[in-house]
Enzyme design. Structure first.
Site, PDB file in Angstrom:
ATOM      1  N   SER A 110       0.851  -1.189   0.000  1.00  0.00           N
ATOM      2  CA  SER A 110       0.000   0.000   0.000  1.00  0.00           C
ATOM      3  C   SER A 110       0.883   1.234   0.000  1.00  0.00           C
ATOM      4  O   SER A 110       2.064   1.173   0.377  1.00  0.00           O
ATOM      5  CB  SER A 110      -0.895   0.001   1.251  1.00  0.00           C
ATOM      6  OG  SER A 110      -1.559   1.240   1.414  1.00  0.00           O
ATOM      7  N   TYR A 134      -2.816  -0.584  10.543  1.00  0.00           N
ATOM      8  CA  TYR A 134      -2.656  -0.972   9.139  1.00  0.00           C
ATOM      9  C   TYR A 134      -1.338  -0.451   8.582  1.00  0.00           C
ATOM     10  O   TYR A 134      -0.623  -1.185   7.893  1.00  0.00           O
ATOM     11  CB  TYR A 134      -3.840  -0.430   8.333  1.00  0.00           C
ATOM     12  CG  TYR A 134      -3.842  -0.879   6.891  1.00  0.00           C
ATOM     13  CD1 TYR A 134      -4.186  -2.189   6.560  1.00  0.00           C
ATOM     14  CD2 TYR A 134      -3.530   0.003   5.859  1.00  0.00           C
ATOM     15  CE1 TYR A 134      -4.199  -2.610   5.242  1.00  0.00           C
ATOM     16  CE2 TYR A 134      -3.540  -0.406   4.532  1.00  0.00           C
ATOM     17  CZ  TYR A 134      -3.881  -1.708   4.228  1.00  0.00           C
ATOM     18  OH  TYR A 134      -3.889  -2.125   2.919  1.00  0.00           O
TER      19      TYR A 134
END
Length: 294
Positions: free
Chosen positions: A147, A160
């Site tokens: 990501s 995250y």
């Protein structure tokens, strides 16, 4: 630079011919599984929920149940995969992951462990097992779906962020350690992609974060509105096909890229992180995250 990612050449199928994929129930994983299956690859998809496994099998995609948070589930699924592929795994796409929003100070030890069990520990446990198979067969490709948050942290995404930073560390180290074994390791770093990620993240937020007791309550209210938004919530959002093009490119080229940066925000922040002082970058990251609004 974005256009270059959009127009990655797609050629005829080259080895590897089969690919094991995690997190295929919806979004990026589902789209990639369908596309590769239609292209003629032997796709071995996996999902956490049995209902999703049944659905994909009914669609003609071989699928097994695999819960990355459960070591026994990983080993059981891997045995089934090896039976289906005659003991070979040419490629692995580590896509399975979820987000657990919340301020770092509001994350309990249990919440952090829960996030890492799937995104990090399970993912790497599966990868380590597959590496041994690839070494024996003399080739392989491992693709991690990371990501923009794997290198640029944003507010209220601490668990995250940390999980993706950890995955990038594992991937970069693994790449150096198995280079001599003809096993390639690539990272895909998407920015905003259309999926059910926000919907699932909101469920985790409600489960783990005590919003009414938090010093960040006001910011959480704005964040919840974002998580409840259907469709794109930020500019430059792309569909899952932007990621699948990178997966195809990594599979079809003898020298896959080490990093595939997808969407304008990822490309921009990768550049800014190299040239800006940390404090300047912090200002931009706060604006980009919108204090939880984006």
């Amino acid at each position: 630079m974005t256009q270059a990612i959009q127009s990655l050449p797609i050629t005829k199928i080259l080895p590897p011919g089969n690919i094991l994929m995690t997190g295929c129930s919806t979004g990026i994983g589902y789209h990639c599984a369908k596309q590769l299956h239609e292209m003629g690859y032997q796709v071995i998809a996996t999902c956490r929920q049995q209902a999703d496994v049944t659905r994909l099998n009914e669609e003609g995609i071989t699928c097994f149940q695999l819960d990355l948070a459960d070591s026994q589930s990983i080993q059981s699924a891997l045995k089934k995969v090896l039976l289906a592929t005659d003991g070979k795994i040419d490629a692995l796409f580590n896509n399975g992951a979820f987000g657990l929003p919340g301020a770092v100070e509001d994350l309990s030890r249990e919440a952090m462990e829960y996030q890492f069990q799937t995104n990090v520990f399970g993912t790497q446990e599966l990868t380590n097992a597959v590496v041994k198979i690839m070494r024996q067969q003399g080739h392989g490709k491992i693709i991690y779906n990371s990501s923009i948050l794997g290198f640029a942290a944003m507010q209220y995404r601490g668990a995250y962020n940390a999980s993706k930073f950890a995955i990038e560390g594992f991937a970069d180290t693994l790449r150096l350690e198995i280079k001599q074994d003809n096993i390639q390791v690539s990272l895909i770093e998407p920015g905003p992609i259309l999926s059910e990620f926000r919907k699932n993240a909101y469920e985790q937020f409600k489960r783990w974060i005590k919003m009414d007791e938090s010093a960040h309550q006001a910011k959480y209210q704005a964040m919840v509105k974002r998580l409840e938004t259907v469709g794109p919530s930020v500019p430059f959002t792309l569909g899952p096909e932007a990621v699948s093009k990178c997966v195809v490119h990594a599979l079809q080229n003898n020298k896959a890229k080490i990093r595939y940066r997808v969407t304008v925000p990822t490309i921009v922040f990768a550049y800014l992180k190299r040239i800006l002082p940390n404090r300047w970058l912090d200002v931009l990251l706060v604006k980009a995250g919108g204090d939880g609004k984006r």
